[in-house]
Scaffold this motif. Structure first.
Motif, PDB file in Angstrom:
ATOM      1  N   ASP A  84       0.857  -1.187   0.000  1.00  0.00           N
ATOM      2  CA  ASP A  84       0.000   0.000   0.000  1.00  0.00           C
ATOM      3  C   ASP A  84       0.901   1.247   0.000  1.00  0.00           C
ATOM      4  N   ASN A 105      -5.954  -6.329  10.233  1.00  0.00           N
ATOM      5  CA  ASN A 105      -7.300  -5.982   9.829  1.00  0.00           C
ATOM      6  C   ASN A 105      -8.070  -7.284   9.667  1.00  0.00           C
ATOM      7  N   ARG A 111     -10.501  -7.908   7.401  1.00  0.00           N
ATOM      8  CA  ARG A 111     -11.236  -7.759   6.137  1.00  0.00           C
ATOM      9  C   ARG A 111     -10.213  -7.489   5.054  1.00  0.00           C
ATOM     10  N   ASP A 146      -7.952  -1.976   1.534  1.00  0.00           N
ATOM     11  CA  ASP A 146      -8.310  -1.078   0.449  1.00  0.00           C
ATOM     12  C   ASP A 146      -7.217  -0.005   0.409  1.00  0.00           C
ATOM     13  N   GLU A 164      -5.504  -2.467  -1.410  1.00  0.00           N
ATOM     14  CA  GLU A 164      -4.858  -3.732  -1.782  1.00  0.00           C
ATOM     15  C   GLU A 164      -5.780  -4.671  -2.577  1.00  0.00           C
TER      16      GLU A 164
END
Ligand code: AMP
Ligand code: GLY
Length: 429
Positions: free
Chosen positions: A214, A287, A289, A292, A294
């Motif tokens: 990221d 995380n 989930r 984002d 990624e």
């Protein structure tokens, strides 16, 4: 299958895009979605955190699987509520989602299970945290983190005492992140390169995804305040096979096992944000989930059927599932509204999306967009994520920026150096 994707960002557009290619899909809904998901799914105007109304919707449509994108509904127990009502959901329970919901929990958990991470202390009181910062017990730079959710913005890397005092004031004084400022983690600064490593888990079996990186800071060269993420890329060489195995052995397996031992069975996507230090990989954050942005580079590389994987994960049975990945490089450039991560304007008309879509092997994922009188306009800070795939990282970068250059809206901003760290690494090796 009838499927509901919950959320409205680039991550959810990427999930919906990938699921829409599944032969098992009968009907796709997105709540609330964005202008991009409206091209693939029925957008339903229910906010992602309105668990009761989402449950009513799932009941009324007989939804077979709900896929939850963002962290907030997971931390607030959407999975428990749905499962109590016998609806299948891809995501961890509230008890397991605490791994992201509380940084203090995550740090203490890692300590209990000897998972490598930065040294830290937790504070409930602002004056005690202030005294600790003044007392020279931390070396600068030092990292201050709001305990709870803060949309990726509650972490401050502070070069000196003044900066750390300002961060302390923002988190616990001004309470810029609300109740997330009830507690504070002060943490040792780790040096190295970052990598994001995500896995699907049914609580026992683990299916790793390809690694990604990221770009959290707003400005080129990783300068300026942290954002939700300004771009990402994915190529296998971000993590060697040996490093990947080390991360599985030292981080992922102990986490899945430890959560299970603590009565917090982890059935969902586990994301480890890692720093590759000289002493080996250390966890910056967990995380619960998909990451984002990624997701916008990882899912385009997935050749297997995402819906099957998510459904098997929700059923707690990943034992026989295998994942196939493309060897191509993927690059995603995030286009943001000028001013983000501070205040920014909305409602700007976006042009050039069709032309960008003509670029080969390129998809423009929408994040903060909506349709107004049949026009796509901006409605958030991170507006679009332009992802390109190509056989080499260099070609993927060129392709992604060619598509970006066709898109325009007033005061749009993007970093021009996404994936250049990846190029540097390839040139070094
Ligand atoms: P987090 O949300 O905890 O991953 O933090 C956001 C970003 O802050 C990370 O991606 C890193 O760039 C940076 N960061 C967090 N913790 C540390 C640390 N201990 N040392 C250096 N940088 C950090
Ligand atoms: N890209 C970091 C995150 O999703 O939290």
């Amino acid at each position: 299958m009838k499927v509901l994707v919950v959320g409205s960002g680039g991550r959810e557009h990427a999930i919906a895009w990938k699921i829409s290619r599944s032969s098992h899909l009968e009907k796709l809904y997105c709540a609330p979605g964005n202008a991009g998901t409206s091209q693939l799914a029925n957008n339903i105007p229910i906010p992602a955190d309105d668990i009761d109304t989402l449950l009513d919707f799932v009941r009324s449509k007989g939804i077979d699987l709900t896929v939850v994108g963002p962290e907030a509904p997971l931390v607030n127990g959407i999975v428990d509520r749905f499962e109590e009502n016998r609806f299948a959901v891809a995501g961890p329970s509230q008890a397991a989602a605490i791994l992201e919901g509380s940084k203090a929990f995550a740090k203490d958990f890692m300590k209990r299970h000897s998972i490598p991470t930065a040294a830290y202390q937790t504070f409930d009181q602002m004056d005690l945290a202030g005294e600790a910062l003044e007392s020279n017990q931390f070396q600068f730079p030092v990292v201050l983190k709001a305990d709870g959710l803060a949309a990726g913005k509650g972490v401050f890397v502070c070069a000196n005492l003044e900066e750390s005092q300002a961060a302390l004031d923002a988190i616990m004084g001004e309470r810029r992140f609300g109740d997330s400022g009830d507690r504070l983690v002060i943490e040792e600064f780790l040096e190295g390169e970052e990598a994001s490593f995500m896995v699907f888990s049914d609580g026992l079996n683990i299916l790793p995804m390809v690694p990604s990186q990221d770009h959290k800071a707003i400005y080129e060269g990783d300068q300026g305040p942290n954002t939700g993420g300004m771009g990402a890329y994915s190529i296998d060489s971000i993590l060697s096979d040996e490093l990947r195995q080390q991360i599985l052995d030292e981080v992922i397996h102990p986490t899945i096992r430890g959560m299970s031992q603590e009565g917090r069975l982890f059935r969902g996507i586990l994301y480890a944000g890692l720093m590759m230090t000289r002493e080996g990989p250390k966890v910056l954050e967990f995380n619960v989930r998909l990451g984002d942005p990624e997701t916008q580079v990882v899912l385009p590389r997935l050749e297997s059927d995402l819906l099957t994987v998510l459904n098997q994960m929700a059923q707690g049975d990943l034992k026989d599932v295998k994942l196939e990945w493309s060897t191509e490089a993927a690059v995603c450039v995030v286009i943001a509204a000028g001013g983000y991560p501070g205040s920014y304007e909305k409602g700007k008309e976006i042009s050039g999306l069709e032309m960008a879509g003509e670029e080969k092997n390129t998809v423009t994922f929408h994040a903060g967009t909506e349709l107004k009188k049949e026009k796509v306009v901006t409605s958030g800070g991170r507006v679009l994520g332009v992802t390109s795939l190509a056989p080499t990282l260099r070609a993927a970068i060129i392709r992604a920026y060619e598509a970006v250059n066709k898109i325009h809206f007033d005061e749009m901003y993007c970093r021009r150096d996404i994936a250049s760290k990846g190029m540097d690494r390839l040139e070094r090796n």
